[in-house]
Write a protein that holds these residues in place. Structure first.
Motif, PDB file in Angstrom:
ATOM      1  N   UNK A 104       2.002  -2.795 -18.644  1.00 16.32           N
ATOM      2  CA  UNK A 104       2.779  -2.412 -17.624  1.00 16.32           C
ATOM      3  C   UNK A 104       2.361  -2.257 -16.185  1.00 16.32           C
ATOM      4  N   UNK A 105       0.745  -2.472 -16.153  1.00 21.23           N
ATOM      5  CA  UNK A 105       0.137  -2.307 -15.039  1.00 21.23           C
ATOM      6  C   UNK A 105      -0.410  -3.553 -14.405  1.00 21.23           C
ATOM      7  N   UNK A 106      -0.239  -3.778 -13.451  1.00 17.77           N
ATOM      8  CA  UNK A 106      -1.049  -5.179 -12.884  1.00 17.77           C
ATOM      9  C   UNK A 106      -2.522  -5.245 -13.061  1.00 17.77           C
ATOM     10  N   UNK A 107      -2.984  -6.415 -12.442  1.00 23.39           N
ATOM     11  CA  UNK A 107      -4.646  -6.575 -12.494  1.00 23.39           C
ATOM     12  C   UNK A 107      -5.075  -5.312 -11.931  1.00 23.39           C
ATOM     13  N   UNK A 108      -4.789  -5.199 -10.558  1.00 21.63           N
ATOM     14  CA  UNK A 108      -5.444  -4.048  -9.675  1.00 21.63           C
ATOM     15  C   UNK A 108      -5.074  -2.835 -10.472  1.00 21.63           C
ATOM     16  N   UNK A 109      -3.900  -2.510 -11.158  1.00 19.08           N
ATOM     17  CA  UNK A 109      -3.828  -1.230 -11.798  1.00 19.08           C
ATOM     18  C   UNK A 109      -4.587  -1.059 -12.825  1.00 19.08           C
ATOM     19  N   UNK A 110      -4.894  -1.957 -13.547  1.00 19.92           N
ATOM     20  CA  UNK A 110      -5.738  -1.938 -14.871  1.00 19.92           C
ATOM     21  C   UNK A 110      -7.104  -1.724 -14.323  1.00 19.92           C
ATOM     22  N   UNK A 111      -7.536  -2.491 -13.385  1.00 17.66           N
ATOM     23  CA  UNK A 111      -9.047  -2.165 -12.967  1.00 17.66           C
ATOM     24  C   UNK A 111      -9.092  -0.720 -12.399  1.00 17.66           C
ATOM     25  N   UNK A 112      -8.046  -0.098 -11.676  1.00 12.32           N
ATOM     26  CA  UNK A 112      -8.206   1.080 -11.103  1.00 12.32           C
ATOM     27  C   UNK A 112      -8.001   2.229 -11.996  1.00 12.32           C
ATOM     28  N   UNK A 113      -7.292   1.842 -13.176  1.00  8.38           N
ATOM     29  CA  UNK A 113      -7.115   3.091 -14.054  1.00  8.38           C
ATOM     30  C   UNK A 113      -8.392   3.742 -14.310  1.00  8.38           C
ATOM     31  N   UNK A 114      -8.168   5.089 -14.098  1.00  6.36           N
ATOM     32  CA  UNK A 114      -9.072   6.251 -14.548  1.00  6.36           C
ATOM     33  C   UNK A 114     -10.042   6.354 -13.359  1.00  6.36           C
ATOM     34  N   UNK A 115      -9.602   6.069 -12.200  1.00  2.59           N
ATOM     35  CA  UNK A 115     -10.295   6.377 -10.760  1.00  2.59           C
ATOM     36  C   UNK A 115      -9.447   7.224 -10.051  1.00  2.59           C
ATOM     37  N   UNK A 116      -8.617   8.203 -10.749  1.00  2.00           N
ATOM     38  CA  UNK A 116      -7.555   8.884 -10.349  1.00  2.00           C
ATOM     39  C   UNK A 116      -8.363  10.075  -9.362  1.00  2.00           C
ATOM     40  N   UNK A 117      -9.728  10.316  -9.798  1.00  2.56           N
ATOM     41  CA  UNK A 117     -10.516  11.471  -8.922  1.00  2.56           C
ATOM     42  C   UNK A 117     -10.691  11.000  -7.691  1.00  2.56           C
ATOM     43  N   UNK A 118     -11.024   9.712  -7.586  1.00  2.00           N
ATOM     44  CA  UNK A 118     -11.434   9.169  -6.089  1.00  2.00           C
ATOM     45  C   UNK A 118     -10.247   9.150  -5.056  1.00  2.00           C
ATOM     46  N   UNK A 119     -10.481   9.382  -3.709  1.00  2.00           N
ATOM     47  CA  UNK A 119      -9.614   9.172  -2.795  1.00  2.00           C
ATOM     48  C   UNK A 119      -8.858   7.896  -2.799  1.00  2.00           C
ATOM     49  N   UNK A 120      -7.729   7.623  -2.128  1.00  2.00           N
ATOM     50  CA  UNK A 120      -7.117   6.418  -2.226  1.00  2.00           C
ATOM     51  C   UNK A 120      -7.997   5.232  -1.752  1.00  2.00           C
ATOM     52  N   UNK A 121      -8.662   5.439  -0.425  1.00  2.00           N
ATOM     53  CA  UNK A 121      -9.393   4.552   0.223  1.00  2.00           C
ATOM     54  C   UNK A 121     -10.688   4.100  -0.663  1.00  2.00           C
ATOM     55  N   UNK A 122     -11.434   5.285  -1.317  1.00  2.00           N
ATOM     56  CA  UNK A 122     -12.524   4.924  -2.215  1.00  2.00           C
ATOM     57  C   UNK A 122     -11.978   4.119  -3.429  1.00  2.00           C
ATOM     58  N   UNK A 123     -10.776   4.496  -3.890  1.00  2.00           N
ATOM     59  CA  UNK A 123     -10.375   3.717  -5.167  1.00  2.00           C
ATOM     60  C   UNK A 123     -10.060   2.381  -4.795  1.00  2.00           C
ATOM     61  N   UNK A 124      -9.505   2.017  -3.550  1.00  2.00           N
ATOM     62  CA  UNK A 124      -9.152   0.682  -3.186  1.00  2.00           C
ATOM     63  C   UNK A 124     -10.387  -0.148  -2.888  1.00  2.00           C
ATOM     64  N   UNK A 125     -11.386   0.554  -2.125  1.00  2.00           N
ATOM     65  CA  UNK A 125     -12.703  -0.358  -1.835  1.00  2.00           C
ATOM     66  C   UNK A 125     -13.334  -0.573  -3.371  1.00  2.00           C
ATOM     67  N   UNK A 126     -13.157   0.031  -4.297  1.00  2.00           N
ATOM     68  CA  UNK A 126     -13.979  -0.004  -5.736  1.00  2.00           C
ATOM     69  C   UNK A 126     -13.357  -1.158  -6.320  1.00  2.00           C
ATOM     70  N   UNK A 127     -11.888  -1.238  -6.364  1.00  2.00           N
ATOM     71  CA  UNK A 127     -11.067  -2.012  -6.947  1.00  2.00           C
ATOM     72  C   UNK A 127     -11.299  -3.509  -6.571  1.00  2.00           C
ATOM     73  N   UNK A 128     -11.335  -3.535  -4.992  1.00  2.00           N
ATOM     74  CA  UNK A 128     -11.295  -4.591  -4.347  1.00  2.00           C
ATOM     75  C   UNK A 128     -12.772  -5.432  -4.551  1.00  2.00           C
ATOM     76  N   UNK A 129     -13.820  -4.628  -4.606  1.00  2.00           N
ATOM     77  CA  UNK A 129     -15.116  -5.094  -4.975  1.00  2.00           C
ATOM     78  C   UNK A 129     -15.467  -5.707  -6.300  1.00  2.00           C
ATOM     79  N   UNK A 130     -14.512  -5.227  -7.236  1.00  2.00           N
ATOM     80  CA  UNK A 130     -14.694  -5.501  -8.532  1.00  2.00           C
ATOM     81  C   UNK A 130     -13.662  -6.957  -8.756  1.00  2.00           C
ATOM     82  N   UNK A 131     -12.550  -6.875  -8.222  1.00  2.00           N
ATOM     83  CA  UNK A 131     -11.687  -8.026  -8.264  1.00  2.00           C
ATOM     84  C   UNK A 131     -12.289  -9.286  -7.548  1.00  2.00           C
TER      85      UNK A 131
END
Length: 369
Positions: A104-131
């Motif tokens: 039920x999650x997108x690619x970005x949602x799957x990659x970012x799953x488990x990063x809820x402790x990070x701020x939105x900006x930090x989470x987005x940056x980390x997900x984008x780097x991995x993508x």
């Protein structure tokens, strides 16, 4: 710098099965294929030998009954002291055999799953780097059902690395793919693992994958570690007949050493005699192992090859195993060869054909009985 994992434990199941895990990783030994990259330890053996159970115990998904698991300065499990750290306390990344992506999650949602402790900006940056690293930027909004097998594998690997684990565990990472895609992705997976710069434990029963991806090999059989060491060392020098069968030595026959002279051992196998490099020590009764791909077939007894062993043989049967053909031979003992279809046609091979088999002395493995 990565930490050392030292694990020795026993896991018992209600049906009576017993798995004894014995694994050590060492960051001091780096990948020869990528300077400064991850050191990959491969858990290798036939299906059902306990490889996945070992991985699950290391991840904290199963609790052993005996032993100890130590990672760096941390004790993850100690039966005597009653210590058992939960999976989330170990900092381990786990890629399951079927990838276990959230549908039920997108690619970005799957990659970012488990990063809820990070701020939105930090989470987005980390997900984008991995993508970007795993070439997934074009499918970031896709769901798993819209992805190819190779893309799903990359998403699973990116998700496992998103939390920046200290240890990465992969359970048969290529088994869900078809043969052509597995071959294409092996080198890519090696490059991705090299970039992780953390210890990696990878489970496989595929010899090609073990050779292509691993630095260290832990061979398991019937729930027990039977040999470990550098990949090529274990494949080229199996400790016993059981390991030889597991690592894919197709011809394995009992024999004896007749004499050792001029740096070569003369072996008696069936009604034939072979030359091989002498084993250490003074042993007489042995097993002789020969890989099918190390057997050269010609229709003449004269050869320009440097192969020392010339064996007159009769073809017993041929079995097509695309893209190769396995040839069963009788040369005083049963011998298998693996050759191309073109070679079969050129040699006009069929059951009953008389042929000459050549095997270089270094390719004859001498194993203590």
């Amino acid at each position: 710098m990565a930490d050392t994992l030292i694990a020795r434990f026993t896991k018992r199941f209600p049906d009576g099965a017993v798995i004894r895990g014995e694994v050590r990783t060492n960051d001091a030994t780096r990948s020869p294929q990528a300077s400064g990259g991850s050191h990959v330890t491969v858990l290798f053996g036939p299906s059902g030998c306990g490889k996945t159970t070992v991985l699950r115990c290391l991840a904290g998904l199963e609790q052993p009954e005996e032993g100890r698991i130590q990672f760096g300065e941390e004790t993850w499990f100690d039966a005597q002291q009653g210590i058992f750290l939960a999976p989330q306390q170990r900092g381990v990344g786990f890629v399951f055999q079927d990838y276990a992506l959230f549908p039920h999650l997108s690619v970005a949602g799957n990659v970012g799953y488990g990063l809820h402790r990070l701020s939105h900006a930090e989470r987005r940056k980390q997900v984008d780097e991995l993508l970007t690293r795993f070439d997934l930027t074009q499918v970031t909004r896709h769901h798993p059902r819209q992805l190819s097998g190779g893309q799903q594998q990359r998403v699973a690997l990116a998700r496992a690395l998103a939390r920046r684990p200290r240890l990465l565990l992969l359970d048969e990472p290529l088994s869900a793919l078809d043969a052509a895609l597995r071959e294409a992705l092996r080198s890519e997976l090696r490059q991705w693992l090299a970039a992780c710069e953390i210890p990696v434990l990878l489970v496989t029963h595929d010899r090609t994958e073990a050779l292509a991806l691993g630095d260290e090999l832990v061979v398991m059989s019937a729930g027990t570690t039977v040999q470990s060491g550098p990949v090529l060392e274990v494949f080229n020098n199996p400790a016993n007949a059981e390991v030889a069968r597991i690592v894919g030595i197709e011809t394995l026959q009992p024999g004896c050493i007749v004499v050792v002279s001029d740096g070569l051992a003369t072996l008696e196998v069936g009604t034939a005699r072979l030359f091989a490099l002498p084993p250490p020590g003074s042993i007489r009764h042995i097993y002789v192992g020969i890989r099918a791909e190390d057997v050269i077939l010609t229709n003449t007894s004269e050869s320009a090859s440097s192969a020392r062993n010339r064996l007159p043989a009769v073809v017993k049967s041929l079995h097509v195993n695309p893209p190769m053909v396995r040839v069963e031979l009788d040369c005083g003992f049963p011998l298998r060869a693996l050759i191309t279809r073109q070679a079969v046609e050129e040699l006009r091979l069929q059951a009953g054909t008389r042929i000459t088999a050549w095997v270089k002395a270094p390719h004859v493995h001498v194993i203590a009985a």
